[in-house]
Design an enzyme around this catalytic site. Structure first.
Site, PDB file in Angstrom:
ATOM      1  N   ASP A 228     -32.706 -11.947  42.496  1.00  0.00           N
ATOM      2  CA  ASP A 228     -33.531 -11.297  43.514  1.00  0.00           C
ATOM      3  C   ASP A 228     -34.747 -10.719  42.818  1.00  0.00           C
ATOM      4  O   ASP A 228     -34.626  -9.864  41.945  1.00  0.00           O
ATOM      5  CB  ASP A 228     -32.739 -10.185  44.210  1.00  0.00           C
ATOM      6  CG  ASP A 228     -33.595  -9.412  45.196  1.00  0.00           C
ATOM      7  OD1 ASP A 228     -34.054 -10.024  46.168  1.00  0.00           O
ATOM      8  OD2 ASP A 228     -33.818  -8.216  44.977  1.00  0.00           O
ATOM      9  N   GLU A 316     -35.067 -16.942  45.320  1.00  0.00           N
ATOM     10  CA  GLU A 316     -35.629 -16.838  46.663  1.00  0.00           C
ATOM     11  C   GLU A 316     -36.921 -17.632  46.735  1.00  0.00           C
ATOM     12  O   GLU A 316     -37.606 -17.785  45.736  1.00  0.00           O
ATOM     13  CB  GLU A 316     -35.984 -15.387  46.966  1.00  0.00           C
ATOM     14  CG  GLU A 316     -34.861 -14.526  47.383  1.00  0.00           C
ATOM     15  CD  GLU A 316     -35.361 -13.106  47.486  1.00  0.00           C
ATOM     16  OE1 GLU A 316     -35.392 -12.586  48.586  1.00  0.00           O
ATOM     17  OE2 GLU A 316     -35.733 -12.537  46.458  1.00  0.00           O
ATOM     18  N   CYS A 375     -18.757  -7.823  53.452  1.00  0.00           N
ATOM     19  CA  CYS A 375     -18.122  -8.013  54.755  1.00  0.00           C
ATOM     20  C   CYS A 375     -19.003  -8.787  55.733  1.00  0.00           C
ATOM     21  O   CYS A 375     -18.622  -8.955  56.878  1.00  0.00           O
ATOM     22  CB  CYS A 375     -17.742  -6.664  55.354  1.00  0.00           C
ATOM     23  SG  CYS A 375     -19.165  -5.750  55.932  1.00  0.00           S
ATOM     24  N   CYS A 390     -24.128  -0.227  55.574  1.00  0.00           N
ATOM     25  CA  CYS A 390     -23.561  -1.315  56.373  1.00  0.00           C
ATOM     26  C   CYS A 390     -23.120  -0.790  57.738  1.00  0.00           C
ATOM     27  O   CYS A 390     -22.491   0.257  57.839  1.00  0.00           O
ATOM     28  CB  CYS A 390     -22.374  -1.917  55.646  1.00  0.00           C
ATOM     29  SG  CYS A 390     -21.561  -3.199  56.589  1.00  0.00           S
ATOM     30  N   CYS A 393     -18.801  -1.551  57.844  1.00  0.00           N
ATOM     31  CA  CYS A 393     -17.853  -0.795  57.019  1.00  0.00           C
ATOM     32  C   CYS A 393     -18.455   0.499  56.477  1.00  0.00           C
ATOM     33  O   CYS A 393     -17.811   1.190  55.690  1.00  0.00           O
ATOM     34  CB  CYS A 393     -17.291  -1.667  55.902  1.00  0.00           C
ATOM     35  SG  CYS A 393     -18.544  -2.269  54.775  1.00  0.00           S
ATOM     36  N   ASP A 400     -31.232  -4.346  46.136  1.00  0.00           N
ATOM     37  CA  ASP A 400     -31.496  -5.460  45.228  1.00  0.00           C
ATOM     38  C   ASP A 400     -30.206  -6.129  44.754  1.00  0.00           C
ATOM     39  O   ASP A 400     -30.111  -7.348  44.689  1.00  0.00           O
ATOM     40  CB  ASP A 400     -32.301  -4.977  44.017  1.00  0.00           C
ATOM     41  CG  ASP A 400     -33.665  -4.448  44.424  1.00  0.00           C
ATOM     42  OD1 ASP A 400     -34.118  -4.805  45.530  1.00  0.00           O
ATOM     43  OD2 ASP A 400     -34.267  -3.684  43.652  1.00  0.00           O
TER      44      ASP A 400
HETATM   45 ZN   LIG Z   1     -19.997  -3.994  55.108  1.00  0.00          ZN
END
Ligand SMILES: [Zn+2]
Length: 482
Positions: A228, A316, A375, A390, A393, A400
């Protein structure tokens, strides 16, 4: 692979075109030094002469369709130059004919770029019609494709046609050993001036040694890495075991920024043309040169590190130009160009090819910094925040690090099952692919209306309106790739 050099000459299979650049000393002999300047001027003269001919041909054609205009090719324009040179430039014998040829060739290239851009055969920014070159703005350079192409045995002397011997600041052995073994052929050499210094860059075709990458089990290299690229750190590398390596950004400009500011203040206080003005300008140029070198070196170290340690590198597909435009704040734009990210992909590609390393370019519209790697939930946070949270979760992750892991597993994520809360994986435009998220749609609509009213206020005839529209579109592309 068939490679072409600039002149359109085919390079046979098994050969690669590469380059080497050497800084040379300005000759002590004032006559030789003025000969060099004369060559630079001759190239510019021929360019401007040919452009004037092309323009007058176009004007004549407008009034009289049957007017026999010179075709926009090197051969035709050179032929015309040879017919007219005694009249327009009786001093032509002072310089190598290559100086005039390189000026005309550059114009032919510029014309063809303009025409293919106009007819939609060229990607990227629109190319304008060539302009006359002024002594102040044009970068001094001249190209030699034939004539004496010598290096002397002391590994320090480069000989150019008409100009003669120039002393290199660096040992030239690294290309001479290829030439001595007949493993390389010089295609052309360019003498150019930058920061007041002289450089000779040689383009040569080298016999490629066949690299057989060791089999996966034999190789000591890590099988895969995701990279990245960023502004906080130059690169964040995720290896196959989930280990993260952060390569710090040298930010050479930032380091010299205070110094530049001080020297810049000094410069505007001086009277142009005075000794002090020259001195201050030289200091500024020195800082810029330093920045360029540090930047180049950091990209070389990073790409070498990747090629030496991994057998597959995923990167990328960043739209650097759009990033530079879109980041908004000046300081951010500066750090985009400061990091020299544009040089990363080409450098990595050629090094990887030599070492038998596979480079995978991840889809430009893959939202690597919006999917939680663990996840596949959606990440939220401020636009450029370092920490993201997130949705599913509620774990806080490093932007990064998470992005590099996503890039490493790119094909897995895009093919595998994606959770209901996860983003649809976008496809490139034109295939009916989905966009990043609802927010983007909303933003897009807002922007569109804003730009429409802006265009109306400015009036329909304002060329800036359409230009801004195009820029805005690019901006959105840049933002969605971020
Ligand atoms: Zn998550």
């Amino acid at each position: 692979m068939q490679l072409c050099d600039d002149t359109g000459e085919k390079v046979p299979t098994g050969w690669t075109v590469t380059g080497a650049s050497f800084e040379v000393e300005w000759p002590k002999d004032p006559q030789v030094a003025s000969g060099i300047r004369s060559h630079f001027g001759a190239r510019r003269f021929a360019y401007n002469w040919a452009l004037a001919k092309v323009k007058s041909d176009m004007d004549a054609k407008r009034t009289d369709v049957s007017y026999p205009s010179t075709p926009w090719t090197l051969e035709a324009l050179r032929k015309r130059w040879n017919q007219e040179k005694n009249e327009v430039a009786p001093w032509w014998g002072d310089n190598s004919k290559e100086a005039y040829a390189s000026g005309i060739a550059d114009l032919v290239r510029a014309l063809s770029n303009w025409s293919s851009s106009k007819h939609g055969r060229r990607k990227g920014r629109k190319v304008g019609f060539p302009k006359f070159k002024s002594k102040r703005k044009d970068r001094n350079r001249v190209r030699f494709t034939t004539g004496t192409m010598g290096f002397e045995d002391d590994h320090r002397t480069i000989v150019l046609p008409m100009i003669g011997a120039l002393r290199s600041m660096e040992n030239t052995r690294r290309i001479q050993r290829h030439l001595a073994k007949n493993n390389a052929r010089l295609l052309k050499r360019t003498l150019s001036q930058r920061w007041g210094r002289l450089f000779v860059s040689c383009q040569l075709a080298i016999k490629t040694s066949v690299v057989t990458p060791p089999s996966a089990t034999m190789s000591k290299k890590d099988p895969r890495a995701g990279v990245d690229l960023g502004l906080r750190s130059l690169a964040t590398i995720a290896d196959s075991n989930g280990g993260i390596t952060a390569i710090p950004n040298p930010a050479p400009l930032r380091a010299t920024m205070n110094e530049r500011r001080r020297v810049g203040r000094n410069l505007i206080r001086r009277i142009p043309g005075s000794h002090g003005h020259r001195q201050a300008k030289a200091k500024l140029v020195k800082l810029d040169r330093k920045a360029v070198y540090v930047r180049r070196e950091s990209i070389h170290q990073l790409t070498c590190y990747l090629v030496d340690n991994y057998s597959e590198v995923k990167i990328e597909d960043l739209n650097i130009a759009a990033m530079g435009r879109s980041m908004g704040r000046r300081a951010l734009r500066r750090s985009v160009s400061d990091a020299g990210l544009g040089a990363f992909k080409p450098t990595l590609t050629y090094k990887a090819e030599r070492a038998g390393v596979k480079v995978v370019v991840v889809d430009r519209f893959f939202p690597s910094s919006q999917i939680h790697h663990n996840c596949t939930g959606r990440l939220t946070g401020a636009k450029l925040a370092k920490r993201l949270i997130c949705d599913t979760c509620h774990v806080e992750v490093d932007r990064d690090e998470n992005a590099s892991l996503n890039i490493r597993d790119w094909s897995v994520i895009s093919c595998g099952p994606v959770g209901s809360s996860a983003l649809p994986v976008p496809r490139p435009f034109g295939t009916g692919g989905s966009c990043d998220d609802g927010m983007t749609h909303h933003r897009k609509r807002e922007r569109k209306t804003a730009s429409n009213t802006g265009g109306a206020q400015r009036g329909k005839n304002d060329p800036r309106a359409s230009e801004n529209e195009a820029r805005r579109k690019n901006l959105e592309k840049g933002a969605s790739s971020e």
